[in-house]
Design an enzyme around this catalytic site. Structure first.
Site, PDB file in Angstrom:
ATOM      1  N   ARG A 176     -15.490  37.837  19.693  1.00 53.13           N
ATOM      2  CA  ARG A 176     -15.551  38.972  20.611  1.00 53.13           C
ATOM      3  C   ARG A 176     -14.726  40.146  20.091  1.00 53.13           C
ATOM      4  NH1 ARG A 176     -14.078  37.475  26.581  1.00 53.13           N
ATOM      5  NH2 ARG A 176     -14.719  39.645  26.881  1.00 53.13           N
ATOM      6  N   ASN A 194     -12.264  46.361  32.652  1.00 55.83           N
ATOM      7  CA  ASN A 194     -12.646  46.001  31.296  1.00 55.83           C
ATOM      8  C   ASN A 194     -11.447  45.538  30.482  1.00 55.83           C
ATOM      9  OD1 ASN A 194     -15.166  46.906  32.074  1.00 55.83           O
ATOM     10  ND2 ASN A 194     -14.929  48.908  31.115  1.00 55.83           N
ATOM     11  N   VAL A 195     -11.705  44.661  29.524  1.00 53.79           N
ATOM     12  CA  VAL A 195     -10.655  44.175  28.632  1.00 53.79           C
ATOM     13  C   VAL A 195     -10.812  44.739  27.233  1.00 53.79           C
ATOM     14  CG1 VAL A 195     -10.429  42.031  29.950  1.00 53.79           C
ATOM     15  CG2 VAL A 195     -11.913  42.067  27.931  1.00 53.79           C
ATOM     16  N   ASP A 196     -11.790  45.629  27.012  1.00 55.09           N
ATOM     17  CA  ASP A 196     -12.157  46.047  25.656  1.00 55.09           C
ATOM     18  C   ASP A 196     -11.198  47.040  25.014  1.00 55.09           C
ATOM     19  OD1 ASP A 196     -12.927  48.614  26.771  1.00 55.09           O
ATOM     20  OD2 ASP A 196     -14.880  47.740  27.273  1.00 55.09           O
ATOM     21  N   HIS A 222      -7.861  43.114  34.408  1.00 60.16           N
ATOM     22  CA  HIS A 222      -8.248  41.803  33.886  1.00 60.16           C
ATOM     23  C   HIS A 222      -7.647  41.514  32.519  1.00 60.16           C
ATOM     24  CE1 HIS A 222     -11.949  41.924  36.741  1.00 60.16           C
ATOM     25  NE2 HIS A 222     -10.855  41.519  37.346  1.00 60.16           N
ATOM     26  N   CYS A 240       2.218  34.089  25.404  1.00 64.35           N
ATOM     27  CA  CYS A 240       2.633  32.712  25.155  1.00 64.35           C
ATOM     28  C   CYS A 240       2.169  31.804  26.294  1.00 64.35           C
ATOM     29  CB  CYS A 240       4.149  32.649  25.019  1.00 64.35           C
ATOM     30  SG  CYS A 240       4.800  30.995  24.698  1.00 64.35           S
ATOM     31  N   ASN A 256     -23.344  55.076  38.563  1.00 62.62           N
ATOM     32  CA  ASN A 256     -23.761  53.719  38.205  1.00 62.62           C
ATOM     33  C   ASN A 256     -25.265  53.709  37.927  1.00 62.62           C
ATOM     34  OD1 ASN A 256     -22.694  51.096  37.746  1.00 62.62           O
ATOM     35  ND2 ASN A 256     -23.759  50.343  39.553  1.00 62.62           N
ATOM     36  N   GLU A 274     -27.356  51.527  39.041  1.00 59.81           N
ATOM     37  CA  GLU A 274     -28.116  51.040  40.197  1.00 59.81           C
ATOM     38  C   GLU A 274     -27.204  50.950  41.400  1.00 59.81           C
ATOM     39  OE1 GLU A 274     -27.680  46.402  38.751  1.00 59.81           O
ATOM     40  OE2 GLU A 274     -29.416  47.593  38.159  1.00 59.81           O
ATOM     41  N   ALA A 327     -23.216  56.831  32.062  1.00 67.17           N
ATOM     42  CA  ALA A 327     -21.842  57.311  32.197  1.00 67.17           C
ATOM     43  C   ALA A 327     -21.513  58.361  31.146  1.00 67.17           C
ATOM     44  CB  ALA A 327     -20.877  56.134  32.089  1.00 67.17           C
TER      45      ALA A 327
END
Length: 268
Positions: free
Chosen positions: A82, A114-116, A142, A150, A240, A242, A258
């Site tokens: 990822r 998002n974690v990106d 997140h 750790c 968005n 939808e 977006a």
């Protein structure tokens, strides 16, 4: 949620766009709340991937404390994959517009599911362009893909190094105690960081306006951040692909990509 790139949208209503732009421009305290849709145009893959499997294993079986305890090498192999995919992606026009607004108006708070790390990367670029001492912070509810912590202690740090998941012996170790390091993301069954939650909900309760971008608004407690802002009196602008559960609360709803709509709403 649906990928904005796969959906054809008519041009936004000019009056709705103008109204939304005015609401965001007039807000002294703006909350920007984002989900996966803000990164779709950057090419960030969906969490579960095609068919919901990775090498025959469901992602939900890997993104858990139990999955890591059973086979940390396999879990790190998945996260290394990822990381490699996301590292090739770049912040898009929406990330950059949000970063510019946050840098120019410090009462803007950016909260993401998002974690990106693309919001953080955009903020760093904007800070460098402006000559700011440091980029504006982002509340990542997140966690972060490019971070480790750790499994035994409280050590946590940014980490964008390539992980060798070829064997248990090559996995990253804590510099303090030697225990295994795990990805710095919040897994299924884990609570969100209380400090991040407090910061997000405090911003929601103070906001004059809330811009929601690319979230399906179904993952709680994060999904409650935007609705809290709306119920506290903030004007809610939703961008968005939808309809979502937030659409009924929105002051203005805009359907589209977006990367097109967010700069049109935030840039001078």
């Amino acid at each position: 949620m649906a990928d904005d790139r796969a959906i054809a949208h008519p041009p936004p209503d000019a009056r709705a766009l103008a109204r939304a732009r005015a609401l965001l421009a007039e807000a002294r305290r703006l909350l920007v709340f984002t989900g996966a849709g803000v990164s779709a145009e950057s090419g960030v893959p969906t969490f579960r991937g095609a068919g919901g499997l990775w090498n025959g294993v469901r992602a939900e079986a890997l993104a858990t404390p139990g999955g890591f305890a059973r086979d940390p090498r396999l879990v790190w192999e998945w996260y290394a994959w990822r990381r490699a995919l996301v590292a090739r992606c770049a912040p898009n026009a929406a990330h950059r517009a949000i970063a510019r607004r946050a840098a120019a108006r410090p009462d803007t708070v950016v909260v993401t599911q998002n974690v990106d790390g693309l919001h953080e990367r955009a903020a760093a670029v904007v800070a460098a362009e402006r000559g700011d001492a440091a980029p504006r912070p982002v509340v990542a509810l997140h966690g972060r893909l490019f971070a480790t912590r750790c499994v035994r202690g409280d050590h946590e740090a940014p980490d964008d190094l390539v992980v060798d998941a070829g064997s248990l012996a090559t996995l990253p170790r804590c510099p303090r105690c030697g225990s295994l390091l795990r990805p710095g993301v919040v897994w299924f069954g884990e609570a969100l960081d209380p400090a991040d939650l407090e910061a997000a909900f405090a911003a929601a309760e103070r906001a004059d306006a809330c811009l929601v971008v690319g979230t399906s608004a179904v993952v709680h407690p994060a999904a409650s951040v935007a609705s809290t802002a709306a119920r506290a009196g903030a004007a809610l602008v939703e961008v968005n692909a939808e309809a979502t559960p937030l659409s009924a609360l929105a002051t203005v709803t805009l359907r589209g990509a977006a990367g097109t709509l967010v700069p049109a709403l935030l840039d001078d």
